[in-house]
Write an enzyme that holds these catalytic residues in place. Structure first.
Site, PDB file in Angstrom:
ATOM      1  CE  LYS A  37     -44.945   6.873 -18.866  1.00  0.00           C
ATOM      2  NZ  LYS A  37     -45.325   5.493 -18.479  1.00  0.00           N
ATOM      3  CB  SER A  38     -42.314   7.026 -14.173  1.00  0.00           C
ATOM      4  OG  SER A  38     -42.280   6.169 -15.288  1.00  0.00           O
ATOM      5  NE  ARG A  42     -44.308   5.388  -9.674  1.00  0.00           N
ATOM      6  CZ  ARG A  42     -44.431   4.839 -10.878  1.00  0.00           C
ATOM      7  NH1 ARG A  42     -44.585   5.623 -11.941  1.00  0.00           N
ATOM      8  NH2 ARG A  42     -44.402   3.526 -11.019  1.00  0.00           N
ATOM      9  N   GLY A 110     -50.808   3.163 -19.297  1.00  0.00           N
ATOM     10  CA  GLY A 110     -50.884   2.135 -18.266  1.00  0.00           C
ATOM     11  C   GLY A 110     -50.926   2.728 -16.870  1.00  0.00           C
ATOM     12  CB  SER A 184     -47.964  -4.322 -14.950  1.00  0.00           C
ATOM     13  OG  SER A 184     -47.690  -2.930 -14.811  1.00  0.00           O
ATOM     14  CD  GLN A 186     -47.835   0.905 -15.475  1.00  0.00           C
ATOM     15  OE1 GLN A 186     -48.924   0.507 -15.898  1.00  0.00           O
ATOM     16  NE2 GLN A 186     -47.002   1.625 -16.212  1.00  0.00           N
ATOM     17  CD  GLU A 328     -38.984   2.621 -18.400  1.00  0.00           C
ATOM     18  OE1 GLU A 328     -38.631   3.802 -18.330  1.00  0.00           O
ATOM     19  OE2 GLU A 328     -39.902   2.144 -17.716  1.00  0.00           O
ATOM     20  CG  HIS A 355     -44.666  -2.833 -21.890  1.00  0.00           C
ATOM     21  ND1 HIS A 355     -43.540  -2.088 -21.633  1.00  0.00           N
ATOM     22  CD2 HIS A 355     -44.855  -3.584 -20.779  1.00  0.00           C
ATOM     23  CE1 HIS A 355     -43.066  -2.376 -20.434  1.00  0.00           C
ATOM     24  NE2 HIS A 355     -43.848  -3.285 -19.902  1.00  0.00           N
TER      25      HIS A 355
END
Length: 451
Positions: A37-38, A42, A110, A184, A186, A328, A355
């Site tokens: 997913k990450s 991206r 997120g 975060s 992110q 995570e 989270h």
């Protein structure tokens, strides 16, 4: 997978309760997990601001990635599903000028709320960002502050949170900006991903005392490098990104190594061994730390030909683990700690309170409800093994809470996860993969259903 020893019960609804299957014999299974997913999110962002059409090969198709696709389409990018050789279609991405005039629902993602906000500043009009009611609490103040320092007009009505409107003027000058990304990583990644399209690039300086999930920032920097964008690191917590168009590419997406965590951990709880295919020799994903972390708890790990195999030992050892780089993974290690031979302390994870849910409170509350002994620490948890009993395991709208309940249920009868559908956020078809893994054991299992 067809197996005479295992017959799944009818599928529950997307948000249905799930009686966690109990493993009665050691495992002997091979699992293939979908894409990261990450990395998918991206690469979707970079493909949407690249210098031409590109393609993501074997990306993740989940709730989070669907939200990112919808968001980028709203900003003007053309994203088309095309036939691929992976678990689902590839994604063909054709960039376009970033346009305003839309409202983007980030759901619970997120990455969407933190990656899209800077891009919205490049739009030629207003972009309103909102989210599912269970995600409106997620920190956004640091991003709003940084965007304003970059000259972006953000109307949040004084809330420093979602929903808010970015009044884009078609460009962001860029330059030096400070941000406290303690809540975060992110925030850093979102600004770095958009930075090539700023007029003069970006000099980003983190000012907080800690910076969680550094592997995710390394992943972002590597993704930029892969597309020809130079990123300098003049000092710890500092990044300088040059202005320019990211190169269009055809890029394969690695399997999601963090989503592999429950399957690999199952070998320690149920015994036997579990293999995960497609394990990369090098990865910036936090899940790449799993072999070392699981070994610290007594697992035997090996990697051959891109397949990582984890075999359970005689016991799960208690340990002191610093998970600051991989928060995570904490829910998975809470489940392992519940069955260890000594107390386990997980540190460096204070940020996971922010989270999808307050994961520290949720994990401790859920485990205590089943008889567990858990102490909340300022930056983590201490778990002392205790006899557990069945009961409802609330998912708290959190995919990793749900998979943790499935792990607990491997050894504890009558554990019921209240909302297994939340796993679709990053791992659609979790129950099918879980039960296929269990069907590889040498005897039937008890309970379970497919989704």
């Amino acid at each position: 997978m067809s197996d005479d020893r295992y017959s799944p019960s009818p599928a529950p609804p997307h948000d249905g309760r799930y009686p966690a299957p109990v493993a009665t014999t050691p495992l002997a299974s091979t699992v293939s997990v979908p894409g990261s997913k990450s990395l998918t999110n991206r690469e979707l962002v970079l493909a949407a601001i690249a210098d031409g059409p590109g393609r993501l090969i074997a990306p993740l198709h989940s709730d989070d990635s669907a939200r990112m696709v919808q968001a980028l389409r709203a900003l003007g990018a053309a994203i088309e599903e095309v036939p691929g050789a992976g678990a689902g279609p590839d994604l063909q991405v054709t960039p376009s000028a970033i346009r305003g005039g839309s409202t983007i629902d980030c759901g619970q993602a997120g990455t969407v709320m933190r990656f899209i906000a800077p891009l919205a500043g490049l739009a030629d009009g207003d972009i309103t960002l909102t989210a599912h009611e269970t995600a409106l609490h997620r920190p956004m103040g640091a991003m709003i502050h940084a965007l304003r320092d970059l000259g972006v007009d953000v109307d949040d009505e004084g809330s420093w949170s979602l929903p808010f409107t970015v009044r884009g003027h078609g460009r962001i000058r860029g330059g030096r900006v400070e941000i406290d990304a303690s809540a975060s990583s992110q925030f850093v990644s979102g600004l770095l991903l958009a930075a090539p399209r700023f007029d003069v690039g970006l000099h980003l300086v983190h000012t907080g005392e800690r910076l969680p999930s550094m592997p995710h920032i390394d992943m972002t920097v590597e993704a930029l490098h892969r597309r020809g964008i130079h990123v300098e690191r003049p000092a710890p917590g500092e990044w300088v990104v040059e202005a320019g168009a990211p190169r269009a590419k055809e890029l394969p997406i690695e399997p999601d190594l963090s989503n592999a965590a429950p399957f690999l951990a199952a070998a320690l709880i149920a015994g036997g061994e579990v293999s995960v295919t497609g394990w990369p020799a090098h990865s910036t994903q936090p899940g790449a730390l799993l072999p070392d972390l699981l070994s610290a708890l007594g697992a035997h790990t090996s990697r051959r030909g891109g397949v990582l195999t984890v075999r359970g030992g005689e016991r799960i050892h208690g340990a002191q683990l610093d998970l600051s780089a991989a928060g995570e993974l904490a829910p998975t290690f809470v489940a392992l700690a519940a069955f260890a031979d000594a107390p386990t302390t997980l540190r460096g994870i204070g940020h996971i309170r922010l989270h999808e849910t307050d994961r520290i409170a949720a994990l401790s509350g859920n485990l205590r409800a089943l008889g567990g002994d858990v102490e909340e620490l300022p930056d983590g948890l201490r778990i002392t093994p205790a006899p557990l009993h069945g009961g409802v395991w609330p998912a708290h709208h959190d995919h990793r809470m749900a998979t943790t309940g499935a792990l607990i249920g491997l050894r504890v009868p009558d554990v019921e996860i209240d909302d297994i559908g939340t796993t679709a956020k990053t791992l659609p078809g979790f129950t099918r993969l879980w039960e296929d893994m269990l069907a590889g054991s040498s005897a039937p299992i008890v309970g379970g259903a497919s989704a």
